[in-house]
Design a protein around this motif. Structure first.
Motif, mmCIF file in Angstrom:
data_model
loop_
_atom_site.group_PDB
_atom_site.id
_atom_site.type_symbol
_atom_site.label_atom_id
_atom_site.label_comp_id
_atom_site.label_asym_id
_atom_site.label_seq_id
_atom_site.Cartn_x
_atom_site.Cartn_y
_atom_site.Cartn_z
ATOM 1 N N LYS A 132 1.093 -1.223 0.057
ATOM 2 C CA LYS A 132 -0.144 0.010 0.252
ATOM 3 C C LYS A 132 0.963 1.298 0.161
ATOM 4 O O LYS A 132 1.986 1.085 0.464
ATOM 5 C CB LYS A 132 -1.089 -0.055 1.170
ATOM 6 C CG LYS A 132 -1.872 -1.244 1.394
ATOM 7 C CD LYS A 132 -2.707 -1.029 2.470
ATOM 8 C CE LYS A 132 -4.091 -1.980 2.507
ATOM 9 N NZ LYS A 132 -4.667 -1.779 3.718
ATOM 10 N N GLU A 133 0.134 2.307 -0.557
ATOM 11 C CA GLU A 133 1.194 3.639 -0.412
ATOM 12 C C GLU A 133 0.494 4.583 0.748
ATOM 13 O O GLU A 133 -0.873 4.335 1.075
ATOM 14 C CB GLU A 133 0.646 4.454 -1.903
ATOM 15 C CG GLU A 133 1.374 5.824 -1.608
ATOM 16 C CD GLU A 133 1.370 6.478 -2.985
ATOM 17 O OE1 GLU A 133 1.700 7.440 -3.013
ATOM 18 O OE2 GLU A 133 0.568 5.944 -3.966
ATOM 19 N N TYR A 134 1.294 5.023 1.617
ATOM 20 C CA TYR A 134 0.874 5.868 2.729
ATOM 21 C C TYR A 134 1.333 7.343 2.578
ATOM 22 O O TYR A 134 2.174 7.720 1.884
ATOM 23 C CB TYR A 134 1.687 5.355 3.890
ATOM 24 C CG TYR A 134 1.163 3.913 4.343
ATOM 25 C CD1 TYR A 134 -0.148 3.562 5.085
ATOM 26 C CD2 TYR A 134 1.932 2.961 3.931
ATOM 27 C CE1 TYR A 134 -0.361 2.295 5.296
ATOM 28 C CE2 TYR A 134 1.613 1.522 4.211
ATOM 29 C CZ TYR A 134 0.438 1.338 4.858
ATOM 30 O OH TYR A 134 0.108 -0.104 5.269
ATOM 31 N N CYS A 169 8.762 9.420 6.542
ATOM 32 C CA CYS A 169 8.847 9.316 5.120
ATOM 33 C C CYS A 169 10.226 8.615 4.939
ATOM 34 O O CYS A 169 10.414 7.657 4.161
ATOM 35 C CB CYS A 169 8.598 10.294 4.259
ATOM 36 S SG CYS A 169 6.800 10.897 4.321
ATOM 37 N N SER A 223 10.743 4.797 3.655
ATOM 38 C CA SER A 223 11.090 4.666 2.509
ATOM 39 C C SER A 223 12.449 3.733 2.354
ATOM 40 O O SER A 223 12.446 2.812 1.428
ATOM 41 C CB SER A 223 11.292 6.225 1.657
ATOM 42 O OG SER A 223 11.583 5.826 0.074
ATOM 43 N N GLN A 264 6.226 2.597 0.287
ATOM 44 C CA GLN A 264 5.913 3.710 -0.570
ATOM 45 C C GLN A 264 5.186 4.812 0.090
ATOM 46 O O GLN A 264 3.998 4.559 0.690
ATOM 47 C CB GLN A 264 4.756 3.268 -1.519
ATOM 48 C CG GLN A 264 5.508 2.094 -2.513
ATOM 49 C CD GLN A 264 4.069 1.467 -3.439
ATOM 50 O OE1 GLN A 264 3.429 2.261 -3.938
ATOM 51 N NE2 GLN A 264 4.204 0.295 -3.712
ATOM 52 N N THR A 305 4.311 9.232 0.897
ATOM 53 C CA THR A 305 4.271 10.541 0.387
ATOM 54 C C THR A 305 3.991 11.446 1.625
ATOM 55 O O THR A 305 3.347 11.177 2.447
ATOM 56 C CB THR A 305 3.156 10.873 -0.748
ATOM 57 O OG1 THR A 305 3.334 9.887 -1.799
ATOM 58 C CG2 THR A 305 3.262 12.395 -0.982
#
Length: 60
Positions: A32-34, A48, A52, A57, A59
């Motif tokens: 998932k992107e967070y 982040c 990372s 992933q 932002t």
């Protein structure tokens, strides 16, 4: 998404304090992107970078 500035919380957001990231890393899914948010941007920037480096992933 509406943010209640008096409470400083985004509705339905998961609260994961920077100091607890090691103990709670298993709660996050690398697929998932967070979006990482904090009031000033300092802690979210650190989070982040840290996430990372571990394959997440993110932002901020």
């Amino acid at each position: 998404m509406y943010m209640n500035m008096t409470q400083g919380k985004i509705p339905e957001a998961r609260h994961l304090p920077l100091g607890e990231r090691l103990q709670r890393l298993n709660e996050l899914d690398r697929a998932k992107e967070y979006i990482i948010v904090c009031r000033s941007g300092n802690r979210s920037s650190l989070a982040c970078e840290w996430l990372s480096e571990r394959g997440f992933q993110v932002t901020g």
